[in-house]
Write an enzyme that holds these catalytic residues in place. Structure first.
Site, PDB file in Angstrom:
ATOM      1  N   LYS A 117       0.805  -1.222   0.000  1.00  0.00           N
ATOM      2  CA  LYS A 117       0.000   0.000   0.000  1.00  0.00           C
ATOM      3  C   LYS A 117       0.839   1.275   0.000  1.00  0.00           C
ATOM      4  CE  LYS A 117      -0.825   0.319   5.003  1.00  0.00           C
ATOM      5  NZ  LYS A 117      -1.878   0.450   6.035  1.00  0.00           N
ATOM      6  N   GLY A 170      -4.333  -3.916  -0.787  1.00  0.00           N
ATOM      7  CA  GLY A 170      -4.821  -5.203  -1.256  1.00  0.00           C
ATOM      8  C   GLY A 170      -5.928  -5.737  -0.365  1.00  0.00           C
ATOM      9  N   THR A 197       0.904  -8.785   6.100  1.00  0.00           N
ATOM     10  CA  THR A 197       0.634  -7.364   6.295  1.00  0.00           C
ATOM     11  C   THR A 197       1.216  -6.793   7.589  1.00  0.00           C
ATOM     12  OG1 THR A 197      -1.553  -8.101   7.030  1.00  0.00           O
ATOM     13  CG2 THR A 197      -1.396  -7.175   4.826  1.00  0.00           C
ATOM     14  N   GLY A 253       8.560  -1.308  29.211  1.00  0.00           N
ATOM     15  CA  GLY A 253       9.969  -1.674  29.352  1.00  0.00           C
ATOM     16  C   GLY A 253      10.356  -2.846  28.483  1.00  0.00           C
ATOM     17  N   GLY A 254       9.770  -2.910  27.292  1.00  0.00           N
ATOM     18  CA  GLY A 254      10.102  -3.973  26.350  1.00  0.00           C
ATOM     19  C   GLY A 254      11.182  -3.552  25.378  1.00  0.00           C
ATOM     20  N   LEU A 264       8.827 -10.845  15.098  1.00  0.00           N
ATOM     21  CA  LEU A 264      10.226 -10.647  14.738  1.00  0.00           C
ATOM     22  C   LEU A 264      10.399 -10.758  13.230  1.00  0.00           C
ATOM     23  CD1 LEU A 264      11.807 -12.898  17.523  1.00  0.00           C
ATOM     24  CD2 LEU A 264      11.777 -10.399  17.471  1.00  0.00           C
ATOM     25  N   HIS A 297      41.123 -16.591  19.512  1.00  0.00           N
ATOM     26  CA  HIS A 297      41.482 -15.749  20.661  1.00  0.00           C
ATOM     27  C   HIS A 297      42.252 -14.527  20.181  1.00  0.00           C
ATOM     28  CE1 HIS A 297      42.737 -14.622  24.694  1.00  0.00           C
ATOM     29  NE2 HIS A 297      43.966 -14.479  24.230  1.00  0.00           N
TER      30      HIS A 297
END
Length: 467
Positions: free
Chosen positions: A33, A114, A143, A181-182, A320, A445
């Site tokens: 869109k 759509g 979407t 607090g996320g 996510l 290392h």
């Protein structure tokens, strides 16, 4: 126009699904869109927030850490307008890259909203009101989501804002009151705290990043407190009012007392809700779940309507970008006759503060609740030679392994480049590695990833080398 597959939405789930479909020989179209591709992630989410996180971290280091490295700066200042401009340049480069990929893979892009006319026909309503119809054997709904709010709190997008507006402010707030607090709130809060804003976090739960292992939230709160952020945990927001350039946020404390905070901006970051408005799902008999407006799907990500699939933020599970990408790939490969799989236990979560926070698998709280016998190994970055050299001493890596088999059940880390390092935990768990398996693999290392090996040594038989 007839296609094998139509994808509605061009975020990470949608554009990856479209590309994979095209790679597998399916004639594919994508409907978006907005005038730019990439969805929330590329335009007003993952990518722009990371650009501002990097810019603000550079400034913060120059102001607070460079002298430790023998670097002297005089009259240090930042140009916030240039930071915002650079952020947009990063966004533009990424979205134009998606446009290129559509052309490269011969995916036809239809710009407009759509919606379903029937299960095989999608109406594309353009900005000028004209409508075109395209058809396909299969449709993938991708979407995404939009910021959610509290029912009693009006977002005016000027003083009471969401993450979208927080990415385009014209000034650094003097006092940013952050509700939530996320992940999203803490990332943006840390951006402005680094640039000098006072940031107050009001969180309903008793800890920040509450969906992750509790040890990570406790450590991150310590670090962000050193940055100057204040935390009001277990507080219930009851309202927010704007008067001129001031926002007053009211809340109930854990003891039931009334309180308030005043700031010039209030960022509401209380999660996201699936974006299913205007899809015309009722025309094909799909009913969304009442809470969160999620679309029900089966194990193949197919809805109750044959040939119609849904992926990403519009279905259950973590919101996510990489989950959406994996799901888009899964649907495409199924349509081509393949048998892909997704292990949802192994979708990593990341918080892009500094230090970064990353997690995969089961948390310690989940293992306890399930009655699983486990052992723990933990290694602090202050004992890492590489972290000592870079000055990144906060945080740790924690590995949870089965008490009997030594199989890794969860990896939780907070520290430098944790967002990248968590991939080692994902790969190890994908192949059901034991903690000992990781200890037997050579790690260069000095590197940050040695902390993963040391945590596994601590889990295997309590024999880390460097602590």
């Amino acid at each position: 126009m007839q296609y094998d597959v139509i994808v509605i939405g061009s975020g990470p789930g949608g554009y990856v699904a479209a590309i994979r479909c095209a790679q597998l020989g399916l004639k594919t179209a994508i409907v978006e869109k907005y005038n730019t591709l990439g969805g929330t992630c590329l335009n007003v989410g993952c990518i722009p927030s990371k650009a501002l996180l990097d810019s603000s971290e550079h400034y913060h280091n120059a102001a607070h850490a460079f002298t430790d490295h023998g670097i002297q700066l005089k009259d240090l200042k930042f140009d916030f307008g240039r930071m915002i401009k650079r952020k947009q340049e990063v966004v533009d480069a990424n979205t134009s890259g998606i446009t290129y990929l559509m052309k490269k893979n011969k995916i036809e892009v239809h710009t407009g909203v759509g919606s379903f006319k029937d299960k095989n026909t999608i109406k594309v309503t353009k900005a000028d009101g004209t409508v075109a119809e395209i058809t396909a054997t299969n449709v993938i709904i991708a979407t995404g989501s939009k910021p959610s709010s509290l029912p009693f709190l009006k977002i005016d997008k000027k003083r009471i804002i969401t993450s979208t507006e927080a990415l385009t402010l014209s000034e650094v707030p003097k006092h940013l009151v952050l509700i939530g607090g996320g992940v999203i709130g803490l990332e943006l809060g840390s951006v402005y705290a680094r640039l000098g804003a006072k940031v107050s976090v009001i969180e309903y739960m008793d800890g920040i990043i509450p969906t992750m292992d509790k040890a990570l939230g406790k450590e991150l709160q310590k670090v962000l407190t050193k940055l100057g952020m204040d935390f009001y945990l277990g507080h219930k927001v009851t309202g927010a009012a704007v008067k001129g350039k001031e926002v007053t946020v009211t809340f109930d404390t854990p003891k039931g007392e009334k309180g308030e905070l005043k700031g010039d901006y209030c960022l509401v970051a209380v999660g996201r809700v699936a974006y299913t408005d205007g899809l015309g799902l009722e025309n094909i008999g799909i009913t969304v779940e009442e809470r969160g407006r999620k679309i029900p799907v089966n194990e193949h990500l197919e809805t109750s309507v044959k040939g119609v699939y849904a992926i990403g933020d519009v279905i259950t599970g973590a919101m996510l970008a990489h989950k959406a990408e994996d799901e888009g790939t899964l649907v495409a490969e199924q349509l081509a006759g393949q048998k892909p799989h997704i292990n949802y236990n192994l979708i990593p979560g990341v918080v892009y503060t500094w230090p970064e926070v990353a997690s995969v698998g089961q948390t310690e709280e989940q293992l306890k609740a399930a009655g699983v016998a486990y052992k723990t190994g933990q290694f602090p970055f202050k004992a890492s030679g590489r972290a000592r050299a870079s000055g990144d001493l906060d945080g740790f890596v924690k590995v949870l392994a089965d008490a009997a088999t030594d199989e890794i059940l969860g990896v939780h880390m907070i520290g430098p480049r944790a967002a990248d390092m968590i991939a080692e935990g994902v790969i190890a768990m994908e192949f059901r590695a034991s903690a000992e398996d990781v200890t037997r693999a050579s790690h260069a290392h000095p590197t940050y990833t040695e902390a993963m090996r040391e945590a596994c040594l601590a889990a295997t038989d309590k024999r880390p080398i460097h602590i």
